[in-house]
Design an enzyme around this catalytic site. Structure first.
Site, PDB file in Angstrom:
ATOM      1  N   GLU A   7      -9.567  -2.191   5.638  1.00 41.67           N
ATOM      2  CA  GLU A   7     -10.090  -1.570   6.767  1.00 41.67           C
ATOM      3  C   GLU A   7     -11.358  -2.473   7.189  1.00 41.67           C
ATOM      4  O   GLU A   7     -11.999  -3.198   6.164  1.00 41.67           O
ATOM      5  CB  GLU A   7     -10.496  -0.370   6.993  1.00 41.67           C
ATOM      6  CG  GLU A   7      -9.214   0.656   6.862  1.00 41.67           C
ATOM      7  CD  GLU A   7      -8.522   0.972   8.113  1.00 41.67           C
ATOM      8  OE1 GLU A   7      -8.425  -0.104   8.790  1.00 41.67           O
ATOM      9  OE2 GLU A   7      -7.818   2.002   7.998  1.00 41.67           O
TER      10      GLU A   7
ATOM     11  N   HIS B 125      -6.905  -4.965  10.266  1.00 38.54           N
ATOM     12  CA  HIS B 125      -6.890  -4.643   8.854  1.00 38.54           C
ATOM     13  C   HIS B 125      -5.466  -4.999   8.087  1.00 38.54           C
ATOM     14  O   HIS B 125      -4.754  -5.782   8.932  1.00 38.54           O
ATOM     15  CB  HIS B 125      -6.726  -3.043   8.647  1.00 38.54           C
ATOM     16  CG  HIS B 125      -5.562  -2.342   8.931  1.00 38.54           C
ATOM     17  ND1 HIS B 125      -5.627  -1.033   9.040  1.00 38.54           N
ATOM     18  CD2 HIS B 125      -4.384  -2.960   9.264  1.00 38.54           C
ATOM     19  CE1 HIS B 125      -4.187  -0.700   9.364  1.00 38.54           C
ATOM     20  NE2 HIS B 125      -3.474  -1.610   9.411  1.00 38.54           N
TER      21      HIS B 125
ATOM     22  N   ASP C  46       0.840  -1.319   0.178  1.00 40.33           N
ATOM     23  CA  ASP C  46       0.082  -0.010  -0.059  1.00 40.33           C
ATOM     24  C   ASP C  46       0.742   1.279  -0.026  1.00 40.33           C
ATOM     25  O   ASP C  46       1.986   1.094   0.181  1.00 40.33           O
ATOM     26  CB  ASP C  46      -1.130   0.054   1.217  1.00 40.33           C
ATOM     27  CG  ASP C  46      -0.237  -0.539   2.575  1.00 40.33           C
ATOM     28  OD1 ASP C  46       1.108  -0.244   2.627  1.00 40.33           O
ATOM     29  OD2 ASP C  46      -0.901  -0.820   3.415  1.00 40.33           O
TER      30      ASP C  46
ATOM     31  N   ASN D  46      -7.083  -3.130  14.145  1.00 38.47           N
ATOM     32  CA  ASN D  46      -8.483  -3.377  13.928  1.00 38.47           C
ATOM     33  C   ASN D  46      -8.408  -4.647  13.032  1.00 38.47           C
ATOM     34  O   ASN D  46      -9.528  -4.827  12.444  1.00 38.47           O
ATOM     35  CB  ASN D  46      -9.172  -2.157  13.338  1.00 38.47           C
ATOM     36  CG  ASN D  46      -8.365  -1.729  12.290  1.00 38.47           C
ATOM     37  OD1 ASN D  46      -7.559  -2.378  11.678  1.00 38.47           O
ATOM     38  ND2 ASN D  46      -9.113  -0.423  11.531  1.00 38.47           N
TER      39      ASN D  46
HETATM   40  P1  PGA Z   1       2.166  -1.872  12.522  1.00 38.68           P
HETATM   41  O1  PGA Z   1       0.885  -1.776  11.631  1.00 38.68           O
HETATM   42  O2  PGA Z   1       3.222  -2.838  12.368  1.00 38.68           O
HETATM   43  O3  PGA Z   1       2.811  -0.361  12.360  1.00 38.68           O
HETATM   44  O4  PGA Z   1       1.621  -1.876  13.789  1.00 38.68           O
HETATM   45  C1  PGA Z   1       0.523  -3.074  11.130  1.00 38.68           C
HETATM   46  C2  PGA Z   1      -0.401  -2.991  10.265  1.00 38.68           C
HETATM   47  O5  PGA Z   1      -0.968  -1.925  10.023  1.00 38.68           O
HETATM   48  O6  PGA Z   1      -0.593  -3.706   9.233  1.00 38.68           O
END
Ligand code: PGA
Length: 251
Positions: free
Chosen positions: A143, A138, A67, A136
């Protein structure tokens, strides 16, 4: 589904780095899918260290990042393109022209998303996709509410994701509210998936994803369907899975 629980985040990161090294050792022209964020930093550090010690060649690899923020160009220090250069690509013998990140500065994000999908297909799909998991649940920037057959597209970030990532933006910098992300359907087509989640903050997301049933409210739960998925956790992230379940799923 295979679940590996390590004592620490460092051990979990080392295990994932080993899996990546094994993949690129076995198939030098592998196509890898790569994530950004806090979680994979330990993996990329291990890969840099291994490379300095003569381990791993990236010369024939192709990569696709999951992304990118809409509105940031690859020169922007907060872009995921810059993150990849800083944490991995700038340190190994990779051909930068074969490292792909969605173009956040593209005039039309949907056109860029379609181009990205075609490019993945043109390379014959992704051999190994490394994923983090959001608080969450995702995956990429898919999301809660994202269809499990979704393709690469423009998405709005939720408040939970904006809050979690605010720390990466210096005071005064504008934090983008939208991104281009590979879709869940795109991710599920990758031949092998490795998920890394560490820390107590991910324990709920891990449990909801692993226990199922698959639901659009829990993007990570789409992964249950995949035929070749390994989830690597530290003890904190595995806290809400019971031991019997972990053992059972190790099979
Ligand atoms: P993080 O994010 O590694 O910064 O906790 C993980 C994600 O959002 O996939």
């Amino acid at each position: 589904m295979k679940i590996i629980v390590k004592d620490s985040a460092a051990d979990a990161s080392a295990a994932v780095a080993d899996m990546l090294l094994q993949q690129i050792g076995k198939k030098q022209d592998s196509v890898l899918g790569l994530p950004t964020g806090g979680t994979p930093l330990g993996v990329y550090a291990r890969l840099r260290e291994a490379y300095r010690n003569g381990q791993g060649s990236y010369k024939f690899l192709t990569t696709f990042n999951l992304d990118e923020y809409i509105g940031l160009s690859s020169n922007d220090p907060e872009s995921y393109a810059a993150y990849m250069l800083e944490n991995l690509f700038g340190h190994v013998n990779i051909d930068i022209s074969r490292t792909h990140v969605p173009r956040g500065s593209a005039l039309d994000a949907e056109t860029e998303a379609a181009r990205y999908e075609s490019l993945i297909a043109a390379y014959g799909g992704i051999d190994l996709m490394l994923l983090g998991l959001g608080r969450n649940a995702h995956i990429g920037f898919n999301e809660p509410g994202s269809p499990h057959n979704s393709r690469t597209r423009r998405v709005a970030l939720t408040q939970s994701t904006l809050d979690a990532n605010a720390a990466y933006f210096p005071a005064g910098a504008v934090q983008p509210s939208h991104a281009i992300t590979m879709g869940i359907g795109t991710i599920l087509e990758c031949r092998k998936i490795v998920v890394l989640a560490t820390g107590q903050g991910k324990a709920d997301a891990v449990a909801a994803s692993v226990k199922g049933p698959p639901s659009e409210d829990v993007p990570g739960s789409a992964l249950i369907r995949h035929a070749d998925i390994t989830i690597v956790l530290d003890r904190a992230a595995a806290a809400n899975l019971d031991y019997a379940q972990t053992r059972e799923l190790e099979a």
